[in-house]
Write an enzyme that holds these catalytic residues in place. Structure first.
Site, PDB file in Angstrom:
ATOM      1  N   TYR A 181       0.865  -1.187   0.000  1.00 13.30           N
ATOM      2  CA  TYR A 181       0.000   0.000   0.000  1.00 13.30           C
ATOM      3  C   TYR A 181       0.905   1.241   0.000  1.00 13.30           C
ATOM      4  CZ  TYR A 181      -3.842  -3.221   0.723  1.00 13.30           C
ATOM      5  OH  TYR A 181      -4.748  -4.239   0.556  1.00 13.30           O
ATOM      6  N   ARG A 192      -5.982 -15.244  10.230  1.00 11.98           N
ATOM      7  CA  ARG A 192      -6.934 -16.255   9.742  1.00 11.98           C
ATOM      8  C   ARG A 192      -7.511 -17.150  10.833  1.00 11.98           C
ATOM      9  NH1 ARG A 192      -3.086 -18.192   4.993  1.00 11.98           N
ATOM     10  NH2 ARG A 192      -1.592 -17.253   6.445  1.00 11.98           N
TER      11      ARG A 192
HETATM   12  C1  LIG Z   1      -9.341 -11.555   4.899  1.00 14.31           C
HETATM   13  C2  LIG Z   1      -8.035 -10.895   5.245  1.00 14.31           C
HETATM   14  C3  LIG Z   1      -7.992  -9.521   5.383  1.00 14.31           C
HETATM   15  C4  LIG Z   1      -6.769  -8.878   5.726  1.00 14.31           C
HETATM   16  N1  LIG Z   1      -6.773  -7.534   5.920  1.00 14.31           N
HETATM   17  C5  LIG Z   1      -5.611  -6.925   6.316  1.00 14.31           C
HETATM   18  C6  LIG Z   1      -5.608  -5.529   6.615  1.00 14.31           C
HETATM   19  O1  LIG Z   1      -6.618  -4.831   6.545  1.00 14.31           O
HETATM   20  N2  LIG Z   1      -4.415  -4.991   7.001  1.00 14.31           N
HETATM   21  C7  LIG Z   1      -3.259  -5.743   7.138  1.00 14.31           C
HETATM   22  O2  LIG Z   1      -2.223  -5.206   7.508  1.00 14.31           O
HETATM   23  N3  LIG Z   1      -3.249  -7.058   6.854  1.00 14.31           N
HETATM   24  C8  LIG Z   1      -4.398  -7.654   6.473  1.00 14.31           C
HETATM   25  N4  LIG Z   1      -4.399  -9.010   6.249  1.00 14.31           N
HETATM   26  C9  LIG Z   1      -3.152  -9.788   6.513  1.00 14.31           C
HETATM   27  C10 LIG Z   1      -3.159 -10.340   7.943  1.00 14.31           C
HETATM   28  O3  LIG Z   1      -3.249  -9.315   8.906  1.00 14.31           O
HETATM   29  C11 LIG Z   1      -1.890 -11.159   8.251  1.00 14.31           C
HETATM   30  O4  LIG Z   1      -0.758 -10.330   8.123  1.00 14.31           O
HETATM   31  C12 LIG Z   1      -1.747 -12.389   7.343  1.00 14.31           C
HETATM   32  O5  LIG Z   1      -3.009 -12.994   7.090  1.00 14.31           O
HETATM   33  C13 LIG Z   1      -0.806 -13.445   7.956  1.00 14.31           C
HETATM   34  O6  LIG Z   1      -1.284 -13.848   9.241  1.00 14.31           O
HETATM   35  P1  LIG Z   1      -2.078 -15.244   9.483  1.00 14.31           P
HETATM   36  O7  LIG Z   1      -1.175 -16.348   8.969  1.00 14.31           O
HETATM   37  O8  LIG Z   1      -2.289 -15.305  10.963  1.00 14.31           O
HETATM   38  O9  LIG Z   1      -3.348 -15.183   8.700  1.00 14.31           O
HETATM   39  C14 LIG Z   1      -5.596  -9.659   5.918  1.00 14.31           C
HETATM   40  C15 LIG Z   1      -5.663 -11.053   5.755  1.00 14.31           C
HETATM   41  C16 LIG Z   1      -6.854 -11.678   5.432  1.00 14.31           C
HETATM   42  C17 LIG Z   1      -6.900 -13.180   5.307  1.00 14.31           C
END
Ligand SMILES: Cc1cc2nc3c(=O)[nH]c(=O)nc-3n(C[C@H](O)[C@H](O)[C@H](O)COP(=O)(O)O)c2cc1C
Length: 320
Positions: free
Chosen positions: A151, A300
């Site tokens: 971004y 997630r």
């Molecule tokens: C549906 C969805 C929406 C997300 N929205 C954001 C967001 O708004 N800002 C952000 O920094 N990361 C966003 N992410 C990334 C997550 O915050 C995170 O960095 C990434 O999913 C890895 O973590 P995890 O393995 O616990 O899912 C999003 C991820 C998913 C799956």
């Protein structure tokens, strides 16, 4: 903590809905200590998806307060992630040509953004400050600058998307200037004692993109400048799997930014939040106990199971 998650359940105006507030209440009731909102756009031109959260207008503050108050009924804190999408915005969403550090084609939107003028850059820095001020007014426990995932802030830092030849581009110092100005403007707006966090790309995983050596320098400067915590992430949309890495099946797939976190650890003096594939409570406990990170950040698993923390606390150690 719940890492920022855009669940696209706000109104087109950026206003929170009942459903939006209820989903945050579910997380707070489920035992999450710190909830970071999905990214909220600081100006209309920075909107990444039609029904994401907005913080671009004073008019939204009253409703944001309802969200904060609901979360504060529980033992949870809530931080607002503020963002501008830059070239990740689509003209169909913002009703105009997207803006970015440089006119670098975006395959995700199939559009080429317009390079920002110096005056427009100054206006955007002020917009981040105003957004942070609204977060304070609404009662949020802090703000988090979105400095990851391709971004606007990450577009300025990255040599892949920043081809400018003025004071905002070229050398590493010039490419990090936008972030530092945004941070300092926010700090001026919210004061020395209000928590200002950042989610920062540790690497773009892209040829010609940001490397861990350079991101470590940025993290060090932010740490010296008074940022309150750094959440480490990585990846650009063009780099494929990294932002939201699929296929986390075994413990060896978890904590996929850990090597980079160790590099940050060597140079920063502020709390480090680790995101990326954390699933096993035993691994999380170990990482925290061994000082690899100060906070475990998950996205997630909380979509699947908002009461995951309470389940773990009650002794069911099945991974999230
Ligand atoms: C549906 C969805 C929406 C997300 N929205 C954001 C967001 O708004 N800002 C952000 O920094 N990361 C966003 N992410 C990334 C997550 O915050 C995170 O960095 C990434 O999913 C890895 O973590 P995890 O393995 O616990 O899912 C999003 C991820 C998913 C799956």
């Amino acid at each position: 903590m719940r890492s920022a998650t855009n669940d696209r359940s706000a109104k087109v105006s950026g206003r929170v809905t009942d459903m939006f507030i209820e989903s945050y209440e579910t997380l707070a009731r489920g035992g999450v200590g710190l909830i970071v909102t999905g990214h909220a756009y600081v100006t209309w031109s920075g909107k990444a998806s039609p029904t994401m959260l907005g913080v671009h207008d004073d008019d939204l503050t009253q409703d944001l307060k309802l969200l904060v108050d609901r979360v504060h009924q529980y033992e949870s804190k809530i931080v607002m992630q503020i963002n501008h999408a830059g070239r990740m915005a689509a003209s169909s969403t913002i009703g105009g040509t997207p803006v970015a550090p440089s006119a670098v084609y975006n395959p995700m939107t199939d559009e080429t953004p317009k390079a920002l003028t110096s005056e427009e850059i100054e206006t955007l820095i002020e917009a981040y400050g105003a957004a942070a001020g609204r977060a304070v007014t609404a009662g949020f426990d802090g703000v988090q600058i979105h400095g990851a995932h391709g971004y606007l802030v990450s577009q300025f830092i990255s040599p892949y998307t920043n081809k400018r030849e003025d004071q905002w581009g070229g050398s590493a110092e010039n490419r990090m200037r936008f972030l530092l100005e945004v941070y300092r403007y926010i700090r001026k707006e919210v004061g020395d004692h209000y928590p200002v966090l950042i989610k920062l790309n540790s690497a773009d995983y892209l040829e010609g993109g940001l490397t861990i050596d350079e991101s470590s320098r940025i993290a060090k400067i932010l740490s010296q400048d008074g940022i309150d915590a750094i959440e480490i992430s990585g990846g650009m949309p063009e780099s494929g799997i990294w932002i939201i890495k699929p296929g986390i099946k075994e413990e060896k797939d978890e904590a996929y930014f850990l090597d980079n976190a160790r590099k940050f650890r060597e140079v920063i003096d502020v709390p480090l939040m680790l995101v990326g594939g954390l699933r096993s409570p035993a691994l999380i406990e170990r990482l925290l106990a061994e000082g690899e990170a100060d906070m475990a950040s998950l996205c997630r698993p909380f979509i699947r199971e908002p009461d995951l923390v309470n389940r773990w606390k009650q002794g069911d150690q099945k991974k999230g």
